[in-house]
Write a protein that holds these residues in place. Structure first.
Motif, PDB file in Angstrom:
ATOM      1  N   ARG A   9     -28.468 -48.160  12.140  1.00 22.20           N
ATOM      2  CA  ARG A   9     -29.106 -49.128  11.224  1.00 22.20           C
ATOM      3  C   ARG A   9     -28.578 -50.535  11.454  1.00 22.20           C
ATOM      4  NH1 ARG A   9     -28.928 -44.744   7.589  1.00 22.20           N
ATOM      5  NH2 ARG A   9     -26.985 -45.490   6.689  1.00 22.20           N
ATOM      6  N   LEU A  10     -27.267 -50.668  11.659  1.00 22.82           N
ATOM      7  CA  LEU A  10     -26.679 -51.984  11.930  1.00 22.82           C
ATOM      8  C   LEU A  10     -27.273 -52.597  13.193  1.00 22.82           C
ATOM      9  CD1 LEU A  10     -22.883 -51.407  11.153  1.00 22.82           C
ATOM     10  CD2 LEU A  10     -24.460 -52.936   9.927  1.00 22.82           C
ATOM     11  N   LEU A  11     -27.400 -51.789  14.235  1.00 18.94           N
ATOM     12  CA  LEU A  11     -27.994 -52.289  15.476  1.00 18.94           C
ATOM     13  C   LEU A  11     -29.440 -52.702  15.238  1.00 18.94           C
ATOM     14  CD1 LEU A  11     -27.901 -52.857  18.505  1.00 18.94           C
ATOM     15  CD2 LEU A  11     -28.552 -50.460  18.884  1.00 18.94           C
ATOM     16  N   GLY A  12     -30.182 -51.894  14.512  1.00 15.96           N
ATOM     17  CA  GLY A  12     -31.587 -52.206  14.245  1.00 15.96           C
ATOM     18  C   GLY A  12     -31.768 -53.500  13.473  1.00 15.96           C
ATOM     19  N   VAL A  13     -30.953 -53.700  12.453  1.00 19.27           N
ATOM     20  CA  VAL A  13     -31.029 -54.928  11.652  1.00 19.27           C
ATOM     21  C   VAL A  13     -30.691 -56.139  12.522  1.00 19.27           C
ATOM     22  CG1 VAL A  13     -29.903 -56.183   9.757  1.00 19.27           C
ATOM     23  CG2 VAL A  13     -30.616 -53.811   9.439  1.00 19.27           C
ATOM     24  N   ALA A  14     -29.656 -56.007  13.335  1.00 15.77           N
ATOM     25  CA  ALA A  14     -29.255 -57.112  14.202  1.00 15.77           C
ATOM     26  C   ALA A  14     -30.335 -57.427  15.241  1.00 15.77           C
ATOM     27  CB  ALA A  14     -27.931 -56.789  14.888  1.00 15.77           C
ATOM     28  N   LEU A  15     -30.914 -56.394  15.834  1.00 17.49           N
ATOM     29  CA  LEU A  15     -31.978 -56.622  16.821  1.00 17.49           C
ATOM     30  C   LEU A  15     -33.167 -57.337  16.190  1.00 17.49           C
ATOM     31  CD1 LEU A  15     -32.085 -53.389  18.984  1.00 17.49           C
ATOM     32  CD2 LEU A  15     -31.781 -55.722  19.789  1.00 17.49           C
ATOM     33  N   ARG A  16     -33.562 -56.912  15.012  1.00 19.33           N
ATOM     34  CA  ARG A  16     -34.687 -57.556  14.326  1.00 19.33           C
ATOM     35  C   ARG A  16     -34.378 -59.033  14.065  1.00 19.33           C
ATOM     36  NH1 ARG A  16     -35.234 -54.332  10.160  1.00 19.33           N
ATOM     37  NH2 ARG A  16     -36.721 -53.056  11.280  1.00 19.33           N
ATOM     38  N   ARG A  17     -33.156 -59.309  13.582  1.00 20.04           N
ATOM     39  CA  ARG A  17     -32.763 -60.685  13.300  1.00 20.04           C
ATOM     40  C   ARG A  17     -32.797 -61.536  14.569  1.00 20.04           C
ATOM     41  NH1 ARG A  17     -28.157 -62.617  14.316  1.00 20.04           N
ATOM     42  NH2 ARG A  17     -27.046 -60.647  14.187  1.00 20.04           N
ATOM     43  N   MET A  18     -32.230 -61.016  15.665  1.00 22.06           N
ATOM     44  CA  MET A  18     -32.208 -61.760  16.930  1.00 22.06           C
ATOM     45  C   MET A  18     -33.616 -61.966  17.475  1.00 22.06           C
ATOM     46  SD  MET A  18     -28.899 -60.214  18.900  1.00 22.06           S
ATOM     47  CE  MET A  18     -28.401 -58.766  17.970  1.00 22.06           C
ATOM     48  N   ARG A  19     -34.443 -60.936  17.362  1.00 23.81           N
ATOM     49  CA  ARG A  19     -35.837 -61.041  17.831  1.00 23.81           C
ATOM     50  C   ARG A  19     -36.554 -62.147  17.073  1.00 23.81           C
ATOM     51  NH1 ARG A  19     -40.241 -59.168  15.575  1.00 23.81           N
ATOM     52  NH2 ARG A  19     -39.248 -57.553  14.303  1.00 23.81           N
ATOM     53  N   GLY A  67     -31.844 -54.130  28.869  1.00 23.24           N
ATOM     54  CA  GLY A  67     -33.108 -54.870  28.859  1.00 23.24           C
ATOM     55  C   GLY A  67     -33.249 -55.742  27.624  1.00 23.24           C
ATOM     56  N   LEU A  68     -32.924 -55.194  26.458  1.00 16.95           N
ATOM     57  CA  LEU A  68     -33.015 -55.962  25.222  1.00 16.95           C
ATOM     58  C   LEU A  68     -32.024 -57.124  25.224  1.00 16.95           C
ATOM     59  CD1 LEU A  68     -33.333 -52.975  22.736  1.00 16.95           C
ATOM     60  CD2 LEU A  68     -35.122 -54.669  23.231  1.00 16.95           C
ATOM     61  N   ALA A  69     -30.796 -56.846  25.626  1.00 20.01           N
ATOM     62  CA  ALA A  69     -29.772 -57.890  25.659  1.00 20.01           C
ATOM     63  C   ALA A  69     -30.176 -59.018  26.610  1.00 20.01           C
ATOM     64  CB  ALA A  69     -28.426 -57.292  26.077  1.00 20.01           C
ATOM     65  N   ASP A  70     -30.695 -58.678  27.777  1.00 17.73           N
ATOM     66  CA  ASP A  70     -31.121 -59.698  28.744  1.00 17.73           C
ATOM     67  C   ASP A  70     -32.169 -60.630  28.144  1.00 17.73           C
ATOM     68  OD1 ASP A  70     -29.405 -58.800  30.717  1.00 17.73           O
ATOM     69  OD2 ASP A  70     -30.969 -57.767  31.875  1.00 17.73           O
ATOM     70  N   VAL A  71     -33.171 -60.052  27.515  1.00 18.77           N
ATOM     71  CA  VAL A  71     -34.241 -60.864  26.923  1.00 18.77           C
ATOM     72  C   VAL A  71     -33.680 -61.763  25.821  1.00 18.77           C
ATOM     73  CG1 VAL A  71     -36.413 -60.816  25.633  1.00 18.77           C
ATOM     74  CG2 VAL A  71     -36.040 -59.189  27.497  1.00 18.77           C
ATOM     75  N   LEU A  72     -32.709 -61.255  25.083  1.00 17.77           N
ATOM     76  CA  LEU A  72     -32.145 -62.012  23.966  1.00 17.77           C
ATOM     77  C   LEU A  72     -30.993 -62.923  24.386  1.00 17.77           C
ATOM     78  CD1 LEU A  72     -32.269 -59.123  21.351  1.00 17.77           C
ATOM     79  CD2 LEU A  72     -33.769 -61.129  21.455  1.00 17.77           C
ATOM     80  N   GLY A  73     -30.720 -62.987  25.699  1.00 14.81           N
ATOM     81  CA  GLY A  73     -29.701 -63.897  26.217  1.00 14.81           C
ATOM     82  C   GLY A  73     -28.282 -63.495  25.880  1.00 14.81           C
ATOM     83  N   ARG A  74     -28.047 -62.199  25.794  1.00 11.24           N
ATOM     84  CA  ARG A  74     -26.723 -61.688  25.461  1.00 11.24           C
ATOM     85  C   ARG A  74     -26.332 -60.589  26.452  1.00 11.24           C
ATOM     86  NH1 ARG A  74     -29.007 -63.327  20.800  1.00 11.24           N
ATOM     87  NH2 ARG A  74     -27.719 -63.975  19.061  1.00 11.24           N
ATOM     88  N   GLY A  78     -22.031 -58.185  23.756  1.00 13.72           N
ATOM     89  CA  GLY A  78     -22.343 -59.232  22.781  1.00 13.72           C
ATOM     90  C   GLY A  78     -23.365 -58.775  21.772  1.00 13.72           C
ATOM     91  N   LEU A  79     -24.344 -58.028  22.236  1.00 15.63           N
ATOM     92  CA  LEU A  79     -25.377 -57.479  21.354  1.00 15.63           C
ATOM     93  C   LEU A  79     -24.740 -56.560  20.310  1.00 15.63           C
ATOM     94  CD1 LEU A  79     -28.577 -57.199  21.082  1.00 15.63           C
ATOM     95  CD2 LEU A  79     -28.288 -55.121  22.410  1.00 15.63           C
ATOM     96  N   LEU A  80     -23.864 -55.675  20.755  1.00 16.09           N
ATOM     97  CA  LEU A  80     -23.189 -54.750  19.854  1.00 16.09           C
ATOM     98  C   LEU A  80     -22.236 -55.496  18.919  1.00 16.09           C
ATOM     99  CD1 LEU A  80     -22.487 -51.800  22.309  1.00 16.09           C
ATOM    100  CD2 LEU A  80     -24.284 -51.946  20.567  1.00 16.09           C
ATOM    101  N   ALA A  81     -21.557 -56.505  19.429  1.00 16.55           N
ATOM    102  CA  ALA A  81     -20.657 -57.289  18.585  1.00 16.55           C
ATOM    103  C   ALA A  81     -21.444 -58.033  17.506  1.00 16.55           C
ATOM    104  CB  ALA A  81     -19.855 -58.272  19.431  1.00 16.55           C
TER     105      ALA A  81
END
Length: 85
Positions: A9-19, A67-74, A78-81
């Protein structure tokens, strides 16, 4: 640390925010990361399956995270952090 539903859930919330910070739709991020929109929806929801009654945390592959991290510039780390993991 082991992977769990709260972690997913933490990863999902963070991904949505970054997206959203990058002004990307789910479809655009998924396409650019090389995954399906459905996969991204499940990751953002922290779920492993869209089936009613199915349980279990999302557990994306390393290649998906890259793939997700690359698109988001992380980086993946860094994505997990950013997700507090």
């Amino acid at each position: 640390m082991s992977w769990s539903e709260p972690s997913a859930r933490l990863l999902g919330v963070a991904l949505r925010r970054m997206r959203e910070e990058h002004g990307l739709s789910q479809e655009a991020l998924a396409f650019r990361a090389g995954i399906t929109k459905n996969q991204l929806q499940l990751i953002e929801a922290g779920r492993s399956s869209g089936r009613r009654g199915a349980s279990g945390p999302s557990n994306p592959r390393l290649s998906t995270l890259v793939g997700l991290a690359d698109v988001l510039g992380r980086s993946v780390s860094g994505l997990l952090a950013d997700a507090g993991l």
